[in-house]
Scaffold this motif. Structure first.
Motif, PDB file in Angstrom:
ATOM      1  N   GLY A 240       0.807  -1.219   0.000  1.00 54.31           N
ATOM      2  CA  GLY A 240       0.000   0.000   0.000  1.00 54.31           C
ATOM      3  C   GLY A 240       0.838   1.265   0.000  1.00 54.31           C
ATOM      4  O   GLY A 240       0.328   2.360  -0.275  1.00 54.31           O
ATOM      5  N   VAL A 241       2.123   1.134   0.304  1.00 54.87           N
ATOM      6  CA  VAL A 241       3.017   2.297   0.299  1.00 54.87           C
ATOM      7  C   VAL A 241       3.220   2.806  -1.133  1.00 54.87           C
ATOM      8  O   VAL A 241       3.236   4.020  -1.368  1.00 54.87           O
ATOM      9  N   LEU A 242       3.342   1.909  -2.074  1.00 53.19           N
ATOM     10  CA  LEU A 242       3.606   2.304  -3.463  1.00 53.19           C
ATOM     11  C   LEU A 242       2.485   3.161  -4.063  1.00 53.19           C
ATOM     12  O   LEU A 242       2.767   4.212  -4.653  1.00 53.19           O
ATOM     13  N   PRO A 243       1.204   2.790  -3.931  1.00 52.03           N
ATOM     14  CA  PRO A 243       0.165   3.682  -4.464  1.00 52.03           C
ATOM     15  C   PRO A 243       0.153   5.053  -3.783  1.00 52.03           C
ATOM     16  O   PRO A 243      -0.123   6.058  -4.431  1.00 52.03           O
ATOM     17  N   CYS A 244       0.468   5.095  -2.496  1.00 53.78           N
ATOM     18  CA  CYS A 244       0.524   6.397  -1.815  1.00 53.78           C
ATOM     19  C   CYS A 244       1.631   7.267  -2.405  1.00 53.78           C
ATOM     20  O   CYS A 244       1.445   8.473  -2.606  1.00 53.78           O
ATOM     21  N   LEU A 245       2.761   6.662  -2.702  1.00 52.75           N
ATOM     22  CA  LEU A 245       3.852   7.421  -3.315  1.00 52.75           C
ATOM     23  C   LEU A 245       3.483   7.872  -4.733  1.00 52.75           C
ATOM     24  O   LEU A 245       3.820   8.981  -5.149  1.00 52.75           O
ATOM     25  N   LEU A 246       2.782   7.015  -5.461  1.00 56.43           N
ATOM     26  CA  LEU A 246       2.345   7.389  -6.810  1.00 56.43           C
ATOM     27  C   LEU A 246       1.289   8.500  -6.765  1.00 56.43           C
ATOM     28  O   LEU A 246       1.260   9.369  -7.641  1.00 56.43           O
ATOM     29  N   LEU A 247       0.431   8.479  -5.749  1.00 56.90           N
ATOM     30  CA  LEU A 247      -0.530   9.569  -5.578  1.00 56.90           C
ATOM     31  C   LEU A 247       0.197  10.892  -5.335  1.00 56.90           C
ATOM     32  O   LEU A 247      -0.189  11.935  -5.864  1.00 56.90           O
ATOM     33  N   ALA A 248       1.249  10.844  -4.546  1.00 54.77           N
ATOM     34  CA  ALA A 248       2.042  12.051  -4.304  1.00 54.77           C
ATOM     35  C   ALA A 248       2.709  12.530  -5.594  1.00 54.77           C
ATOM     36  O   ALA A 248       2.786  13.736  -5.852  1.00 54.77           O
ATOM     37  N   LEU A 249       3.160  11.602  -6.420  1.00 49.41           N
ATOM     38  CA  LEU A 249       3.776  11.974  -7.694  1.00 49.41           C
ATOM     39  C   LEU A 249       2.760  12.619  -8.635  1.00 49.41           C
ATOM     40  O   LEU A 249       3.074  13.593  -9.320  1.00 49.41           O
TER      41      LEU A 249
ATOM     42  N   ALA B 115      -4.330  -0.305  -8.210  1.00 48.38           N
ATOM     43  CA  ALA B 115      -4.165   1.139  -8.017  1.00 48.38           C
ATOM     44  C   ALA B 115      -2.856   1.620  -8.634  1.00 48.38           C
ATOM     45  O   ALA B 115      -2.807   2.690  -9.256  1.00 48.38           O
ATOM     46  N   CYS B 116      -1.800   0.843  -8.489  1.00 47.96           N
ATOM     47  CA  CYS B 116      -0.502   1.213  -9.089  1.00 47.96           C
ATOM     48  C   CYS B 116      -0.595   1.272 -10.607  1.00 47.96           C
ATOM     49  O   CYS B 116      -0.062   2.195 -11.236  1.00 47.96           O
ATOM     50  N   ALA B 117      -1.266   0.307 -11.202  1.00 47.70           N
ATOM     51  CA  ALA B 117      -1.405   0.290 -12.662  1.00 47.70           C
ATOM     52  C   ALA B 117      -2.216   1.492 -13.134  1.00 47.70           C
ATOM     53  O   ALA B 117      -1.846   2.154 -14.115  1.00 47.70           O
ATOM     54  N   GLY B 118      -3.302   1.790 -12.453  1.00 50.20           N
ATOM     55  CA  GLY B 118      -4.109   2.946 -12.822  1.00 50.20           C
ATOM     56  C   GLY B 118      -3.356   4.255 -12.651  1.00 50.20           C
ATOM     57  O   GLY B 118      -3.411   5.139 -13.512  1.00 50.20           O
ATOM     58  N   LEU B 119      -2.635   4.383 -11.554  1.00 47.16           N
ATOM     59  CA  LEU B 119      -1.867   5.611 -11.317  1.00 47.16           C
ATOM     60  C   LEU B 119      -0.698   5.739 -12.292  1.00 47.16           C
ATOM     61  O   LEU B 119      -0.353   6.846 -12.704  1.00 47.16           O
ATOM     62  N   ALA B 120      -0.096   4.621 -12.675  1.00 43.84           N
ATOM     63  CA  ALA B 120       0.978   4.669 -13.672  1.00 43.84           C
ATOM     64  C   ALA B 120       0.433   5.156 -15.010  1.00 43.84           C
ATOM     65  O   ALA B 120       1.094   5.937 -15.710  1.00 43.84           O
ATOM     66  N   ALA B 121      -0.781   4.744 -15.357  1.00 45.50           N
ATOM     67  CA  ALA B 121      -1.404   5.226 -16.591  1.00 45.50           C
ATOM     68  C   ALA B 121      -1.698   6.722 -16.502  1.00 45.50           C
ATOM     69  O   ALA B 121      -1.489   7.461 -17.475  1.00 45.50           O
ATOM     70  N   VAL B 122      -2.158   7.176 -15.349  1.00 46.02           N
ATOM     71  CA  VAL B 122      -2.425   8.602 -15.163  1.00 46.02           C
ATOM     72  C   VAL B 122      -1.129   9.406 -15.271  1.00 46.02           C
ATOM     73  O   VAL B 122      -1.079  10.455 -15.924  1.00 46.02           O
TER      74      VAL B 122
ATOM     75  N   ALA C  17       6.292 -14.567  -3.964  1.00 44.59           N
ATOM     76  CA  ALA C  17       4.873 -14.752  -4.277  1.00 44.59           C
ATOM     77  C   ALA C  17       3.977 -14.014  -3.286  1.00 44.59           C
ATOM     78  O   ALA C  17       2.834 -13.673  -3.621  1.00 44.59           O
ATOM     79  N   ASP C  18       4.477 -13.741  -2.089  1.00 45.53           N
ATOM     80  CA  ASP C  18       3.679 -13.025  -1.096  1.00 45.53           C
ATOM     81  C   ASP C  18       3.410 -11.581  -1.514  1.00 45.53           C
ATOM     82  O   ASP C  18       2.436 -10.982  -1.074  1.00 45.53           O
ATOM     83  N   VAL C  19       4.275 -11.034  -2.342  1.00 53.03           N
ATOM     84  CA  VAL C  19       4.094  -9.657  -2.804  1.00 53.03           C
ATOM     85  C   VAL C  19       2.848  -9.543  -3.676  1.00 53.03           C
ATOM     86  O   VAL C  19       2.209  -8.496  -3.734  1.00 53.03           O
ATOM     87  N   PHE C  20       2.477 -10.634  -4.351  1.00 56.10           N
ATOM     88  CA  PHE C  20       1.309 -10.630  -5.219  1.00 56.10           C
ATOM     89  C   PHE C  20       0.192 -11.499  -4.666  1.00 56.10           C
ATOM     90  O   PHE C  20      -0.545 -12.130  -5.408  1.00 56.10           O
ATOM     91  N   GLY C  21       0.055 -11.518  -3.346  1.00 58.24           N
ATOM     92  CA  GLY C  21      -0.979 -12.312  -2.693  1.00 58.24           C
ATOM     93  C   GLY C  21      -2.365 -11.716  -2.880  1.00 58.24           C
ATOM     94  O   GLY C  21      -2.553 -10.642  -3.469  1.00 58.24           O
ATOM     95  N   GLU C  22      -3.353 -12.409  -2.324  1.00 58.12           N
ATOM     96  CA  GLU C  22      -4.744 -12.000  -2.516  1.00 58.12           C
ATOM     97  C   GLU C  22      -5.067 -10.645  -1.895  1.00 58.12           C
ATOM     98  O   GLU C  22      -5.923  -9.920  -2.391  1.00 58.12           O
ATOM     99  N   PHE C  23      -4.398 -10.278  -0.812  1.00 66.37           N
ATOM    100  CA  PHE C  23      -4.688  -9.007  -0.161  1.00 66.37           C
ATOM    101  C   PHE C  23      -3.961  -7.831  -0.808  1.00 66.37           C
ATOM    102  O   PHE C  23      -4.221  -6.685  -0.475  1.00 66.37           O
ATOM    103  N   THR C  24      -3.048  -8.090  -1.702  1.00 65.04           N
ATOM    104  CA  THR C  24      -2.271  -7.014  -2.319  1.00 65.04           C
ATOM    105  C   THR C  24      -2.807  -6.602  -3.690  1.00 65.04           C
ATOM    106  O   THR C  24      -2.310  -5.645  -4.268  1.00 65.04           O
ATOM    107  N   LEU C  25      -3.809  -7.294  -4.192  1.00 67.23           N
ATOM    108  CA  LEU C  25      -4.287  -7.036  -5.549  1.00 67.23           C
ATOM    109  C   LEU C  25      -4.823  -5.619  -5.733  1.00 67.23           C
ATOM    110  O   LEU C  25      -4.580  -4.992  -6.761  1.00 67.23           O
ATOM    111  N   ILE C  26      -5.546  -5.099  -4.747  1.00 72.98           N
ATOM    112  CA  ILE C  26      -6.088  -3.739  -4.883  1.00 72.98           C
ATOM    113  C   ILE C  26      -4.957  -2.723  -5.006  1.00 72.98           C
ATOM    114  O   ILE C  26      -5.063  -1.734  -5.735  1.00 72.98           O
TER     115      ILE C  26
END
Length: 167
Positions: free
Chosen positions: A79-88, A148-155, A135-144
Motif C-alpha cells: 500500500g506504500v507504493l500507491p501512496c507514493l504514486l498519488l504524491a507523484l 491502483a498502481c497500474a491505474g496511477l501509472a497510466a495517469v 509470491a507473497d508480494v502478489f498475494g490475494e490481499f495485495t491485488l487492490i
C-alpha cells in the motif's frame, strides 16, 4: 481589471506583467486535486490497515499463523507504493505542501507492514519461521494495491505525455 490594449506599447515591463497576470488567471487551482489525492490515500491506507490488522487479529484467544502475519504485512507494505504514486500525481499537477498529508498514511502503512512481517506467529504452526517469499508480494490481499498502481501509472504517463506534447 484593465484591458491589456490600454497599456502603452513602448513599455515592455507592462507587457510582461500583463502576460503573467493572464497566465495566473488561466491556471486552474490545484487544491481540489490535492484534496482528492489525500482522501484517496487515506481511504487506501485505511483499507490496507484494516485488511492487515484483521488478518493478524487473534480471534477467540487464537494466535495467528506466520502466514497470516505475512499476508497482512504485505498488504500494508504494498500500500506504500500507491501512496507514493498519488504524491507523484499531485507533484506533476503542481501541488506542493498539501502532499505532505499523504506522508502520514504512508508512514503508518510502512510501520504496520514491517511490524507484522517481524511477528513470528503461532509457535505450533507447521512452519513458524517461514521467510517472506516473492509470491507473497502478489498475494490475494495485495491485488487492490497493484490495480491502483497500474491505474496511477497510466495517469502519470498521460500527464507526462500531455506535458511533453505542449512543449
Amino acid at each position: 481589471m484593465t484591458d491589456p490594449a490600454s497599456y502603452p506599447a513602448s513599455d515592455p515591463a507592462s507587457d510582461r506583467s500583463v502576460g503573467r497576470r493572464h497566465a495566473v488567471q488561466q491556471r486552474a487551482p490545484v487544491w481540489p486535486l490535492t484534496l482528492l489525492l489525500v482522501v484517496i490515500a487515506y481511504v487506501l491506507a485505511a483499507w490496507d490497515s484494516w485488511v492487515a490488522l484483521i488478518s493478524g487479529a487473534p480471534f477467540f484467544a487464537d494466535i495467528p499463523s506466520r502466514d497470516s502475519y505475512i499476508r497482512g504485512g504485505m498488504a500494508a507494505l504494498t500500500g506504500v507504493l500507491p501512496c507514493l504514486l498519488l504524491a507523484l500525481v499531485g507533484w506533476l499537477a503542481g501541488s506542493r505542501w498539501g502532499l505532505l498529508l499523504i506522508g502520514l498514511p504512508t508512514v503508518v502503512l510502512l510501520g504496520v507492514g514491517v511490524s507484522m512481517l517481524a511477528d513470528p506467529g503461532d509457535p505450533r504452526d507447521p512452519d513458524p519461521g517461514r521467510a517472506v517469499a516473492a509470491a507473497d508480494v502478489f498475494g490475494e490481499f495485495t491485488l487492490i494495491n497493484w490495480v491502483a498502481c497500474a491505474g496511477l501509472a497510466a495517469v502519470i504517463a498521460g500527464m507526462v505525455w500531455r506535458r511533453r506534447a505542449r512543449g
